[in-house]
Design an enzyme around this catalytic site. Sequence first.
Site, PDB file in Angstrom:
ATOM      1  N   GLN A  56      -5.520  -7.871  -6.817  1.00 20.86           N
ATOM      2  CA  GLN A  56      -6.077  -8.627  -5.511  1.00 20.86           C
ATOM      3  C   GLN A  56      -7.165  -9.292  -4.802  1.00 20.86           C
ATOM      4  OE1 GLN A  56      -4.877  -5.373  -4.450  1.00 20.86           O
ATOM      5  NE2 GLN A  56      -6.679  -5.413  -3.026  1.00 20.86           N
ATOM      6  N   CYS A  81       9.426  -1.447   5.536  1.00 20.96           N
ATOM      7  CA  CYS A  81      10.578  -2.402   5.277  1.00 20.96           C
ATOM      8  C   CYS A  81      10.133  -3.676   5.354  1.00 20.96           C
ATOM      9  CB  CYS A  81      11.094  -1.475   5.409  1.00 20.96           C
ATOM     10  SG  CYS A  81      12.237  -1.253   7.295  1.00 20.96           S
ATOM     11  N   GLU A 135      -6.757  -3.176  -7.772  1.00 19.16           N
ATOM     12  CA  GLU A 135      -7.171  -3.738  -6.731  1.00 19.16           C
ATOM     13  C   GLU A 135      -7.635  -5.471  -7.037  1.00 19.16           C
ATOM     14  OE1 GLU A 135      -6.991  -2.466  -3.576  1.00 19.16           O
ATOM     15  OE2 GLU A 135      -7.259  -0.376  -3.816  1.00 19.16           O
ATOM     16  N   MET A 192       0.563  -1.074  -0.049  1.00 13.56           N
ATOM     17  CA  MET A 192      -0.051   0.742  -0.345  1.00 13.56           C
ATOM     18  C   MET A 192       0.835   1.482  -0.033  1.00 13.56           C
ATOM     19  SD  MET A 192      -3.099  -1.184   2.748  1.00 13.56           S
ATOM     20  CE  MET A 192      -4.130   0.966   2.164  1.00 13.56           C
ATOM     21  N   CYS A 224      11.222  -3.384   9.353  1.00 13.16           N
ATOM     22  CA  CYS A 224      10.241  -2.953  10.667  1.00 13.16           C
ATOM     23  C   CYS A 224       8.833  -4.104  10.286  1.00 13.16           C
ATOM     24  CB  CYS A 224      10.084  -1.769  10.244  1.00 13.16           C
ATOM     25  SG  CYS A 224      11.434   0.044  10.470  1.00 13.16           S
ATOM     26  N   GLU A 273      -1.392   5.242  -9.031  1.00 11.08           N
ATOM     27  CA  GLU A 273      -0.649   6.396  -9.546  1.00 11.08           C
ATOM     28  C   GLU A 273      -0.551   6.274 -10.635  1.00 11.08           C
ATOM     29  OE1 GLU A 273       0.164   9.605  -5.452  1.00 11.08           O
ATOM     30  OE2 GLU A 273       1.728   8.539  -6.893  1.00 11.08           O
TER      31      GLU A 273
HETATM   32  P1  ADP Z   1      -1.270   2.563  -3.894  1.00  7.98           P
HETATM   33  O1  ADP Z   1      -2.263   2.110  -5.026  1.00  7.98           O
HETATM   34  O2  ADP Z   1       0.056   1.801  -4.131  1.00  7.98           O
HETATM   35  O3  ADP Z   1      -1.294   2.539  -2.747  1.00  7.98           O
HETATM   36  P2  ADP Z   1      -1.407   5.599  -4.611  1.00  7.98           P
HETATM   37  O4  ADP Z   1      -1.081   5.109  -5.949  1.00  7.98           O
HETATM   38  O5  ADP Z   1      -2.694   5.629  -4.078  1.00  7.98           O
HETATM   39  O6  ADP Z   1      -0.555   4.063  -4.199  1.00  7.98           O
HETATM   40  O7  ADP Z   1      -0.767   6.531  -3.710  1.00  7.98           O
HETATM   41  C1  ADP Z   1       0.740   6.215  -3.623  1.00  7.98           C
HETATM   42  C2  ADP Z   1       1.090   8.174  -3.037  1.00  7.98           C
HETATM   43  O8  ADP Z   1       0.744   7.625  -1.232  1.00  7.98           O
HETATM   44  C3  ADP Z   1       2.206   8.886  -3.042  1.00  7.98           C
HETATM   45  O9  ADP Z   1       2.045   9.257  -3.817  1.00  7.98           O
HETATM   46  C4  ADP Z   1       2.254   9.702  -1.665  1.00  7.98           C
HETATM   47  O10 ADP Z   1       1.874  10.843  -2.387  1.00  7.98           O
HETATM   48  C5  ADP Z   1       1.406   8.116  -0.654  1.00  7.98           C
HETATM   49  N1  ADP Z   1       1.636   8.505   0.293  1.00  7.98           N
HETATM   50  C6  ADP Z   1       1.398   8.532   1.266  1.00  7.98           C
HETATM   51  N2  ADP Z   1       2.260   7.485   2.588  1.00  7.98           N
HETATM   52  C7  ADP Z   1       2.993   6.776   1.153  1.00  7.98           C
HETATM   53  C8  ADP Z   1       4.615   6.417   2.312  1.00  7.98           C
HETATM   54  N3  ADP Z   1       4.595   5.778   3.221  1.00  7.98           N
HETATM   55  N4  ADP Z   1       5.504   5.998   1.053  1.00  7.98           N
HETATM   56  C9  ADP Z   1       4.832   6.794  -0.306  1.00  7.98           C
HETATM   57  N5  ADP Z   1       3.652   7.863  -0.614  1.00  7.98           N
HETATM   58  C10 ADP Z   1       3.176   7.990  -0.153  1.00  7.98           C
HETATM   59  P1  TMP Z   2      -4.033   0.305  -2.443  1.00  6.36           P
HETATM   60  O1  TMP Z   2      -3.102  -1.023  -2.746  1.00  6.36           O
HETATM   61  O2  TMP Z   2      -4.572   0.417  -3.065  1.00  6.36           O
HETATM   62  O3  TMP Z   2      -3.478   1.528  -1.260  1.00  6.36           O
HETATM   63  O4  TMP Z   2      -5.752  -0.558  -1.099  1.00  6.36           O
HETATM   64  C1  TMP Z   2      -5.316  -1.884  -0.790  1.00  6.36           C
HETATM   65  C2  TMP Z   2      -6.646  -2.753  -0.103  1.00  6.36           C
HETATM   66  O5  TMP Z   2      -6.519  -3.942   0.505  1.00  6.36           O
HETATM   67  C3  TMP Z   2      -6.909  -1.462   1.229  1.00  6.36           C
HETATM   68  O6  TMP Z   2      -8.382  -1.643   0.971  1.00  6.36           O
HETATM   69  C4  TMP Z   2      -6.840  -2.306   2.502  1.00  6.36           C
HETATM   70  C5  TMP Z   2      -6.716  -4.002   1.493  1.00  6.36           C
HETATM   71  N1  TMP Z   2      -6.208  -5.222   2.825  1.00  6.36           N
HETATM   72  C6  TMP Z   2      -6.685  -6.279   2.600  1.00  6.36           C
HETATM   73  O7  TMP Z   2      -7.397  -5.896   2.350  1.00  6.36           O
HETATM   74  N2  TMP Z   2      -5.840  -7.295   3.471  1.00  6.36           N
HETATM   75  C7  TMP Z   2      -4.224  -6.598   3.750  1.00  6.36           C
HETATM   76  O8  TMP Z   2      -4.059  -7.859   4.368  1.00  6.36           O
HETATM   77  C8  TMP Z   2      -3.632  -5.027   3.434  1.00  6.36           C
HETATM   78  C9  TMP Z   2      -1.930  -5.034   2.948  1.00  6.36           C
HETATM   79  C10 TMP Z   2      -4.647  -4.951   2.660  1.00  6.36           C
HETATM   80 ZN    ZN Z   3      11.522   0.585   8.418  1.00  8.95          ZN
END
Ligand code: ADP
Ligand code: TMP
Ligand code: ZN
Length: 186
Positions: free
Chosen positions: A86, A178, A84, A12, A181, A18
């Site tokens: 997964q 990471c 999404e 996440m 952590c 993006e």
């Molecule tokens: P994903 O779909 O992988 O969850 P998104 O594309 O929705 O990611 O969001 C990425 C954005 O999240 C980054 O551009 C940044 O603005 C924000 N962000 C918040 N926390 C973090 C983090 N720990 N590391 C990197 N980006 C982060």
């Molecule tokens: P994101 O990758 O777009 O940030 O969103 C991941 C989504 O998956 C968020 O709704 C949380 C969910 N999730 C689970 O349901 N189980 C998991 O183990 C993890 C890591 C995320």
């Molecule tokens: Zn770390």
Amino acid sequence: GHGYIEAVVGPMYSGKSEELIRRLKRAKIAKQEVIVFKPCIDNRYSKEDVVSHSGISIRAIAINHTEEIHKYITDETQVVGIDEVQFFDEGIVAVALELADKGIRVIAAGLDLDFKAEPFGPVPELLARAEFVDKLQAVCVKCGAPATRTQRLINKEPARYDDPIILVGATESYEARCRKCHRIKK
Ligand code: ADP
Ligand code: TMP
Ligand code: ZN
């Protein structure tokens, strides 16, 4: 056109949405016919759009079952985005292959690992079958290192190993971390 599968994975906040949106918007600039799908289950920011944590978005179709994708594909469809991934069943891999065989560019984004750092649903199979794979990193909120994992927190404590896999949420429940952590309560 030539069909193929592009997979975009990572924890996440690694920028999967993006990157998916960036590729789809460029395809639209190239005047290609684009359709975007996401599972109904993910209604965090919007019921209908794919929305990144930073707030950028693209119009999407929310579906319950992988088979519904076929209803929306026409002879004109050139690019299919799936976010999404997964959360879909294993059937999503067969659908992606079918679309790619038909000449469609399929871009699928999702979590490679769940909160226990175990491979998530259909994603491992999709990674094996994709022509192109990008594994993105977030930033570990604890130490600043590249984050490859997602920490689930329940009342600010690491989630237990026997917690359910699916729990929709964002910053209230999840952090990027990471390997060093990342924690799971046994
Ligand atoms: P994903 O779909 O992988 O969850 P998104 O594309 O929705 O990611 O969001 C990425 C954005 O999240 C980054 O551009 C940044 O603005 C924000 N962000 C918040 N926390 C973090 C983090 N720990 N590391 C990197 N980006 C982060
Ligand atoms: P994101 O990758 O777009 O940030 O969103 C991941 C989504 O998956 C968020 O709704 C949380 C969910 N999730 C689970 O349901 N189980 C998991 O183990 C993890 C890591 C995320
Ligand atoms: Zn770390």
